[in-house]
Design an enzyme around this catalytic site. Structure first.
Site, PDB file in Angstrom:
ATOM      1  N   HIS A 186       0.464  -1.385  -0.083  1.00  0.00           N
ATOM      2  CA  HIS A 186       0.028  -0.012   0.525  1.00  0.00           C
ATOM      3  C   HIS A 186       0.690   0.695  -0.350  1.00  0.00           C
ATOM      4  O   HIS A 186       0.196   2.446  -0.862  1.00  0.00           O
ATOM      5  CB  HIS A 186      -1.034  -0.359   1.261  1.00  0.00           C
ATOM      6  CG  HIS A 186      -1.808  -0.947   0.737  1.00  0.00           C
ATOM      7  ND1 HIS A 186      -2.665  -1.688   2.281  1.00  0.00           N
ATOM      8  CD2 HIS A 186      -2.140  -1.649  -0.137  1.00  0.00           C
ATOM      9  CE1 HIS A 186      -3.860  -2.166   1.470  1.00  0.00           C
ATOM     10  NE2 HIS A 186      -3.691  -2.387   0.436  1.00  0.00           N
ATOM     11  N   GLU A 428       4.871 -15.035 -34.405  1.00  0.00           N
ATOM     12  CA  GLU A 428       5.528 -14.915 -33.617  1.00  0.00           C
ATOM     13  C   GLU A 428       6.734 -16.134 -33.389  1.00  0.00           C
ATOM     14  O   GLU A 428       7.254 -16.277 -33.257  1.00  0.00           O
ATOM     15  CB  GLU A 428       5.464 -15.304 -32.011  1.00  0.00           C
ATOM     16  CG  GLU A 428       3.631 -15.983 -31.863  1.00  0.00           C
ATOM     17  CD  GLU A 428       3.464 -16.211 -29.915  1.00  0.00           C
ATOM     18  OE1 GLU A 428       4.323 -15.409 -29.398  1.00  0.00           O
ATOM     19  OE2 GLU A 428       2.283 -16.790 -29.872  1.00  0.00           O
ATOM     20  N   ASP A 452       8.706 -13.488 -28.699  1.00  0.00           N
ATOM     21  CA  ASP A 452       8.752 -15.019 -29.384  1.00  0.00           C
ATOM     22  C   ASP A 452       9.316 -14.924 -30.508  1.00  0.00           C
ATOM     23  O   ASP A 452       9.736 -16.341 -31.151  1.00  0.00           O
ATOM     24  CB  ASP A 452       7.543 -15.774 -28.938  1.00  0.00           C
ATOM     25  CG  ASP A 452       6.948 -16.803 -27.683  1.00  0.00           C
ATOM     26  OD1 ASP A 452       7.830 -17.199 -27.417  1.00  0.00           O
ATOM     27  OD2 ASP A 452       5.970 -16.310 -27.249  1.00  0.00           O
ATOM     28  N   CYS A 499       2.028  -6.462 -30.480  1.00  0.00           N
ATOM     29  CA  CYS A 499       2.643  -6.553 -29.115  1.00  0.00           C
ATOM     30  C   CYS A 499       3.141  -7.333 -28.011  1.00  0.00           C
ATOM     31  O   CYS A 499       3.449  -7.525 -27.017  1.00  0.00           O
ATOM     32  CB  CYS A 499       0.930  -7.587 -28.560  1.00  0.00           C
ATOM     33  SG  CYS A 499       1.149  -8.991 -29.551  1.00  0.00           S
TER      34      CYS A 499
HETATM   35  C1  PEP Z   1       4.529 -12.275 -27.559  1.00  0.00           C
HETATM   36  O1  PEP Z   1       5.689 -13.118 -28.323  1.00  0.00           O
HETATM   37  O2  PEP Z   1       6.134 -11.576 -28.107  1.00  0.00           O
HETATM   38  C2  PEP Z   1       4.213 -12.073 -27.036  1.00  0.00           C
HETATM   39  C3  PEP Z   1       3.248 -11.091 -27.462  1.00  0.00           C
HETATM   40  O3  PEP Z   1       3.703 -13.092 -26.249  1.00  0.00           O
HETATM   41  P1  PEP Z   1       4.396 -13.613 -24.499  1.00  0.00           P
HETATM   42  O4  PEP Z   1       4.757 -12.293 -24.100  1.00  0.00           O
HETATM   43  O5  PEP Z   1       2.666 -13.839 -23.581  1.00  0.00           O
HETATM   44  O6  PEP Z   1       4.866 -14.938 -25.418  1.00  0.00           O
HETATM   45 MG    MG Z   2       4.493 -14.537 -27.201  1.00  0.00          MG
END
Ligand code: PEP
Ligand code: MG
Length: 568
Positions: A186, A428, A452, A499
């Protein structure tokens, strides 16, 4: 220099005020007049409730409702009959009020602190805070009035309880150092909300310093300096100015569109793991969810979450985003993510084994439950389905066939969903990148998972420290792969996002602008940083830099050039 946990970013420099711990000693003799003792106890409870609700109200006004909830939780606890009722019983049996408070609180503290769950352990520290406050009231102990400390004070305490933090006036407190607490305690949450630099868990700090010592609190790195030498002090004064300037600059990006320097609008989404994070994404000004890592719903459970449980979570995220995109990645387990109750086989090479879409297509009943929950949630927002670890066209076709079957079932049952729900591929793996042109024909969108993609392109385990020197998104092979994927997506007319962590990397952003990425999905806390960097690059400038980069031979040369040209 002392090292602790960096809990609230920024640099604080000031004069120390140590908040001493009081000995909470009392005479534990048997009470004769139990009625009078019960009155003393109920007066103390009333005083506690009055002070706590005043503090909660003050926090609500000065800091925010979320932070006030911590103290409101204390009020709920003390009003719970299992707590105050138990204390009353002990007093009636002849214990003094202090002993009753201590015994009952310690019993609950012991119970909660043994639990695995972080939230439950946090309750133990809440009860400990309630216990100390009640004992101080009973013993008539007055604390240092934190609300009256002089401007430029660095508070040093064993722990900073919510009740102490509530008295802080941020214009007077330059920094916080404690002996206990972590990033999610906290005191850390409140320090961040007040934007006061804080370093927690510095061993023995209360005994190592005295009032009026000068302290530097580096809440970004977790460093603390006491009575620093002149050159350290002057370098930190410069760092503090730079940090303040940068923060002010970032705030200008709140509520703004994400545009490049030459006016191209891009999408800036967030990566999340739970519906609670969806709220955070909105608070941080994310424009959508580019990756909802659904496996956390499975990992935080001791059973397979039912369709209804999953539906509730996906629906909540969709509603929180109020019509903005929510891209839900279907179960990505295996590799480094084990789910004990699924009893997955131990494998020699888990990262190359039965994981993600491979596992899902081999366990269709489980997969269909998830897909059905996601598709049902699409009636409540702009939900999209994303398939992880795709390596061949058949996989995405099979997922789409399952989606089509589920849609038919839902139609037959008269259940609403978005008929145009999109199904996209995470790109990926090296294979997916090489056949990105083929996958683009089967997908509504791509999202590049660089975490990945780097692992599979470089053949390097993303968690192995011995080969970490090879694990870089700036390797020429990985950059070529990213560029190729974006080109294939654009040629097929589908949007391409990213992502993986690289989407928020200031050095990577100009390259992604040049390659034509249209959606960046980042950790919520990095939204403004990414928006700021994006705003500094025009396509022409990004192209010029990317052309140079793509003609270099090594990762070292590439990162050297990118650092030289960086606009931060
Ligand atoms: C990635 O592989 O870039 C990804 C966003 O997924 P994670 O890190 O969950 O494998
Ligand atoms: Mg991944």
């Amino acid at each position: 220099m002392y090292l602790g946990i960096p809990a609230s970013r920024g640099i604080g420099i000031g004069s120390i005020c140590v908040i001493a711990e009081h000995e909470l000693k009392y005479d534990n003799a048997k009470i004769e007049d139990t009625e009078a003792e019960q009155k003393r106890f109920s007066d103390a409870i009333e005083k506690f409730k009055k002070e706590t609700s005043e503090m909660a109200e003050d926090i609500r006004k000065r800091i925010g409702p979320k932070e006030a909830e911590i103290l409101e939780g204390h009020l709920v606890m003390i009003s719970d009959p299992s707590m105050s009722g138990e204390m009353n019983k002990m007093i009636a049996a002849g214990q003094c009020a202090e002993a009753a408070v201590e015994a009952v609180c310690d019993m609950f503290i012991g119970m909660f602190s043994k639990m695995d769950d972080d939230m439950m352990r946090q309750r133990a520290s809440d009860i400990s805070d309630v216990k100390v406050s009640l004992l101080k009231i009973l013993l008539g102990i007055e604390d240092v009035d934190i609300s009256k400390v002089a401007p430029g004070t660095v508070l040093v305490a064993k722990d900073l309880t919510p009740s102490m933090t509530s008295q802080i006036h941020k214009e007077n407190v330059a920094g916080i150092i404690t002996e206990v607490g972590g990033k999610t305690s906290h005191s850390a949450i409140l320090a961040r909300a007040l934007e006061i630099p804080a370093v927690l868990s510095v061993p023995d700090i209360t005994t190592l310093v005295k009032d009026k010592d000068t302290a530097i609190v580096d809440g970004t790195e977790g460093n603390v300096y006491i009575n620093p030498e002149g050159d350290i002090l002057s370098s930190y004064i410069i760092k503090r100015e730079e940090f303040i300037k940068k923060q002010a600059e970032l705030k200008n990006f709140l509520g703004k569109e994400t545009v490049t320097a030459d006016g191209t609008s891009l999408e800036l989404f967030c990566n999340i793991g739970t519906p609670k994070d969806a709220k955070k994404a909105v608070e941080c000004d994310g424009e959508g969810i580019g990756l909802f890592r659904s496996e956390f719903l499975f990992m935080d459970n001791n059973h397979l979450p039912s369709e209804e449980e999953q539906f509730a979570a996906y629906k909540e995220a969709a509603e929180v985003l109020g019509g903005k995109a929510v891209i839900i990645r279907t179960l990505d387990i295996g590799g480094d993510k084990d789910i004990p109750y699924l009893n997955m086989k131990k494998e020699e090479n888990p990262f190359l084994g039965y994981r993600a879409v491979r596992y899902c297509l081999g366990n269709r009943d489980t997969y269909k439950v998830q897909l059905r929950a996601i598709i049902r949630a699409s009636a409540f927002g702009k939900v999209k389905i994303m398939v992880p670890l795709v390596t061949c066209v058949e996989e995405i076709r099979e997922v789409k066939a399952l989606v089509a079957d589920i849609k038919k079932d839902l139609d037959a049952e008269g259940i609403a969903y978005d008929k145009n729900i999109e199904v996209g591929c995470m790109i990926e793996t090296a294979s997916a990148s090489l056949i990105a042109d083929l996958l683009a024909k089967e997908s509504d969108f791509f999202s590049i998972g660089t975490n990945d993609l780097t692992q599979y392109t470089m053949s390097v385990d993303r968690g192995n420290a011995d080969v970490a020197y090879l694990y870089s998104t700036f390797q020429p092979s990985v950059l070529r792969s990213i560029k190729h994927i974006i080109e294939c997506g654009r040629a097929a007319g589908i949007p391409v996002g990213m992502c993986g962590e690289a989407a928020a990397d200031p050095l990577m952003i100009p390259l992604l602008i040049s390659f034509g990425l249209t959606e960046f999905s980042v950790n919520p806390v990095l939204v403004l940083t990414a928006r700021c960097i994006i705003s500094k690059w025009s396509k022409a400038e990004a192209d010029e830099l990317a052309n140079k980069v793509m003609n270099l031979d090594t990762e070292k040369e590439i990162t050297k050039l990118l650092k030289k040209e960086a606009k931060e």
